[in-house]
Design an enzyme around this catalytic site. Structure first.
Site, short mmCIF file in Angstrom:
data_model
loop_
_atom_site.label_atom_id
_atom_site.label_comp_id
_atom_site.label_asym_id
_atom_site.label_seq_id
_atom_site.Cartn_x
_atom_site.Cartn_y
_atom_site.Cartn_z
N CYS A 23 0.86 -1.18 0.00
CA CYS A 23 0.00 0.00 0.00
C CYS A 23 0.90 1.24 0.00
CB CYS A 23 -0.90 -0.01 1.23
SG CYS A 23 -1.81 -1.55 1.45
N ARG A 48 0.71 0.87 -7.35
CA ARG A 48 0.98 -0.14 -6.33
C ARG A 48 -0.25 -0.97 -6.00
NH1 ARG A 48 6.25 -1.34 -5.76
NH2 ARG A 48 7.52 0.53 -5.66
N TRP A 95 -4.99 -1.45 0.67
CA TRP A 95 -5.48 -2.67 0.05
C TRP A 95 -6.06 -3.53 1.17
CZ3 TRP A 95 -5.55 -4.05 -5.09
CH2 TRP A 95 -5.92 -5.36 -5.37
N ASN A 121 1.46 0.36 6.63
CA ASN A 121 1.60 -0.75 5.68
C ASN A 121 2.11 -1.96 6.43
OD1 ASN A 121 0.95 0.96 3.60
ND2 ASN A 121 3.02 1.13 2.78
N GLY A 122 1.58 -3.12 6.13
CA GLY A 122 2.04 -4.34 6.77
C GLY A 122 0.91 -5.08 7.45
N GLU A 509 5.09 -16.95 -18.94
CA GLU A 509 5.08 -15.51 -18.75
C GLU A 509 4.01 -14.84 -19.61
OE1 GLU A 509 6.09 -11.57 -17.62
OE2 GLU A 509 6.18 -13.55 -16.67
N LYS A 513 0.88 -12.58 -18.29
CA LYS A 513 0.61 -11.21 -18.73
C LYS A 513 -0.85 -11.04 -19.14
CE LYS A 513 3.23 -9.50 -17.33
NZ LYS A 513 4.14 -10.40 -16.71
N GLU A 516 -3.30 -11.31 -16.18
CA GLU A 516 -3.17 -10.19 -15.26
C GLU A 516 -4.00 -8.98 -15.70
OE1 GLU A 516 1.15 -10.04 -13.10
OE2 GLU A 516 1.14 -9.72 -15.26
N HIS A 532 -1.19 -34.73 -22.95
CA HIS A 532 -1.32 -35.27 -21.60
C HIS A 532 -2.40 -34.52 -20.81
CE1 HIS A 532 2.18 -37.89 -22.10
NE2 HIS A 532 2.72 -36.87 -22.75
N LYS A 631 1.79 -3.81 -7.68
CA LYS A 631 3.12 -3.96 -8.25
C LYS A 631 4.03 -4.80 -7.37
CE LYS A 631 6.22 -3.17 -11.34
NZ LYS A 631 6.07 -3.87 -12.64
#
Length: 636
Positions: A23, A48, A95, A121-122, A509, A513, A516, A532, A631
């Site tokens: 945050c 963020r 958040w 934050n935390g 990757e 992307k 996301e 498979h 982020k």
């Protein structure tokens, strides 16, 4: 003293994730109006990730708080209608973790007296026990958050110490932080203690911005670069006292702490979109430069090897390495998977890749001559930092690959390599992936020359590396039809990505992307895994992307493509420019220049980054602020 709180709510927010991203915290003390500075800082931290925001400003003995659910614009609108004044203030983007997305749960929070204000934050892990203790004492909590518990705890200690003063507030903060379990980056102020702002950190980044007649506090330098480039990166268990004309840093024990004023190596312009509609697109197009910068000054034609002084190991020590462990999360994990192929093919060195969150809890057997690398763009990723500490606890030399030279990982690792990629604002990592892969290529060249590569082999690799930035520029100039390709598949229910060897991590990757930023179901696989189980998903509504350059395994990929086509599955191919054999068996084809296998991932990922970008835009998604994402994940 008067305390007035105004809140505004917003509808339609998504459910929050179970993991806490970093945050945003911004604090100011000086002679200017705090609110505009704080709002500007919060906007620079929007990438963020957050779901609510708030601000507290102090003017004499009055503190006013405004909170809003949703975007910072909602908070700015509220402040426009109900202004706050004062030259001292703290602000926050939250958040949701403990407690839902509501105005009551947004920061800042106050203590029982209403005079102490805090942002955090935390995660306070023992908050429930502390809350119950204080409720039994008569404390009344207005929110569901762990942060309000910390505010009340500091306030309780301050009340026990007597009159509010700078000294008693610092002591109250110190006593409270000794009681809690968990992580924190906090900013605190008190209505009865003018000209003072406090900050403290443990496990959550906090940066002091040094100005003239004013000082700043933030969780990220991006919030500060419009005002100052002189910063001090606080260390764990440090407390900072900010006044308009001075600051003082001390340890949690009360001792004075050494510090270094650093100069931020990017400015506000670098942290802006420029002429691009989104940060993500800007950063994709920066990759020719960032790949070049990752190699700049690190290739030696004379010795036919890479020169990486930050590794802090002699050739003899590197020669003794018998095993490499690469650790990362998300995009960094995928870069590490490419690194595994690189290290084993160029250096013939056994290499293992670990997800950071798994490594920290596993009892991974690691021999005496194991060398560990932790990979993190921010250098603050909680799981990766914990993995670094676990590796060091076991006695292994642990090096970092990160993009922030002042980050916790950069400071705590035994050495490493700086990416030189510049600020990456887009939540979906792009240029950091190609920079990380480039650095892992340099490391593999270095280890290969020490072990098994001849001088002529090294020179050939260097020759190809030197061509790489120009080839990245070529990729970015190719595929003008990409927006049209994206439009054709924008309404698909999902997409599969497949590749072999070096291209398998690229498939992972690329799938990451797209999921996301478009919220489309996507998954990546080795191409041969199609038979498979994956093939059960194939139908006319499920596009498949095959990363199939013209290499020794192309015919194997072509066979898998034909299996998809036989079941009426649409196919997008990513291949070597002009390779007609791929074009004939795909519905759409994206091209990259020819390159050796070990460099091809840097090229093939770029059209897939652009494909994800254009699909997300076509779907109307917020590319730079995807839902439920942030982020940096700085708390487990």
């Amino acid at each position: 003293m008067s305390l007035r709180i105004r809140m505004v709510a917003s509808r339609g927010l998504m459910e929050h994730d179970s993991r806490l991203p970093m945050c945003g915290i911004v604090g100011y003390i000086g002679s200017s109006e705090a609110a505009p500075i704080l709002l500007d800082g919060l906007r620079r931290l929007e990438y963020r990730g957050y779901d609510s925001a708030g601000i507290a400003a102090a003017n004499g003995s009055s503190v006013e708080i405004r909170k809003a659910v949703g975007r910072i614009q909602n908070l700015a609108h509220l402040i426009g209608e109900q202004p706050v004044h004062g030259s001292r203030g703290i602000s926050h983007t939250r958040w949701a973790t403990h407690g839902g997305v509501t105005g009551e749960n947004a920061h800042p929070h106050t203590d029982q007296s209403g005079r102490l204000v805090l942002v955090h934050n935390g995660v306070i892990e023992n908050y429930q026990k502390l809350r119950e203790e204080m409720e039994n004492e008569g404390h009344v909590f207005r929110s569901e958050t762990d942060t309000e518990v910390l505010a009340h705890l500091i306030g309780r200690h301050l009340a026990q110490l007597g009159d509010a003063s700078a000294d008693t507030l610092v002591e109250a903060v110190r006593l409270a932080l000794r009681e809690i379990q968990g992580t924190y980056g906090i900013a605190v102020m008190h209505s009865d203690i003018p000209d003072l702002l406090l900050g403290a950190r443990r496990g959550s980044p906090l940066v002091l911005g040094v100005g003239r007649g004013e000082n700043f506090l933030a969780s990220d330098v991006a919030a500060l670069v419009n005002h100052t480039r002189d910063v001090v990166y606080l260390k764990d268990f440090e407390i900072v006292l900010l006044r308009p004309d001075s600051f003082h840093i001390q340890s949690l024990a009360g001792d004075g702490a050494d510090y270094e004023i650093s100069t931020v190596d990017f400015d506000a312009e670098e942290a802006s979109k420029g002429d691009y509609p989104h940060f993500m697109l800007k950063e994709i197009y920066e990759q020719a430069s960032t790949v070049r910068d990752a190699m700049r000054g690190r290739l030696s034609l004379e010795e036919a090897t890479a020169k990486l002084g930050g590794v802090n190991m002699t050739p003899t020590q590197l020669r003794e390495v018998e095993r490499i462990v690469l650790i990362g999360c998300g995009t960094a994990y995928h870069a590490a998977l490419v690194g595994e192929y690189l290290m084993e093919s160029l250096a013939c060195l056994p290499t293992e890749v670990e997800v950071a969150s798994e490594f920290r809890y596993r009892n991974t057997p690691m021999g005496k001559y194991t060398l560990t690398f932790v990979i993190s763009q921010s250098g603050e990723t909680a799981d990766t930092l914990a993995a670094l500490r676990e590796s060091q606890r076991k006695g292994h030399r642990t090096l970092g690959i990160c993009n922030n030279v002042a980050s916790t990982i950069a400071r705590e690792s035994d050495g490493g390599v700086y990416m030189h990629a510049g600020p990456e604002i887009g939540v979906a990592a792009t240029k950091s992936f190609t920079s990380q892969v480039t650095i892992l290529t340099l490391l593999s060249l270095l280890m290969g020359r020490i072990r098994n590569l001849s001088s002529s082999d090294g020179l050939r690799i260097i020759e190809e590396l030197e061509k790489l930035p120009d080839k990245v520029a070529q990729v970015l100039a190719m595929n003008s039809h990409l927006p049209e390709v994206a439009a054709r598949y924008a309404n698909a229910h999902g997409m599969l990505f497949m590749g072999r060897q070096f291209q398998y991590p690229v498939a992972l990757e690329a799938a990451l992307k797209l999921k996301e930023i478009s919220y489309m179901f996507c998954s990546g696989y080795p191409s041969a895994e199609l038979k498979h189980g994956v093939i059960a998903l194939i139908n006319s509504d499920m596009p498949s992307v095959f990363i199939a350059p013209n290499d020794a395994l192309f015919e194997k990929n072509a066979s898998n493509i034909q299996e998809v086509r036989a079941r009426k599955g649409p196919v997008i191919g990513v291949g070597t420019e002009g390779h007609r054999a791929l074009e004939k068996i795909t519905d759409d084809t994206l091209w990259v220049p020819a390159a050796p296998d070990f460099l091809m991932p840097v090229l093939t990922v770029i059209p897939l980054q652009l494909l994800a970008y254009h699909i997300a835009v076509a779907r109307g998604c917020d590319v730079d602020k995807p839902r439920n994402l942030a982020k940096s994940v700085t708390v487990e």
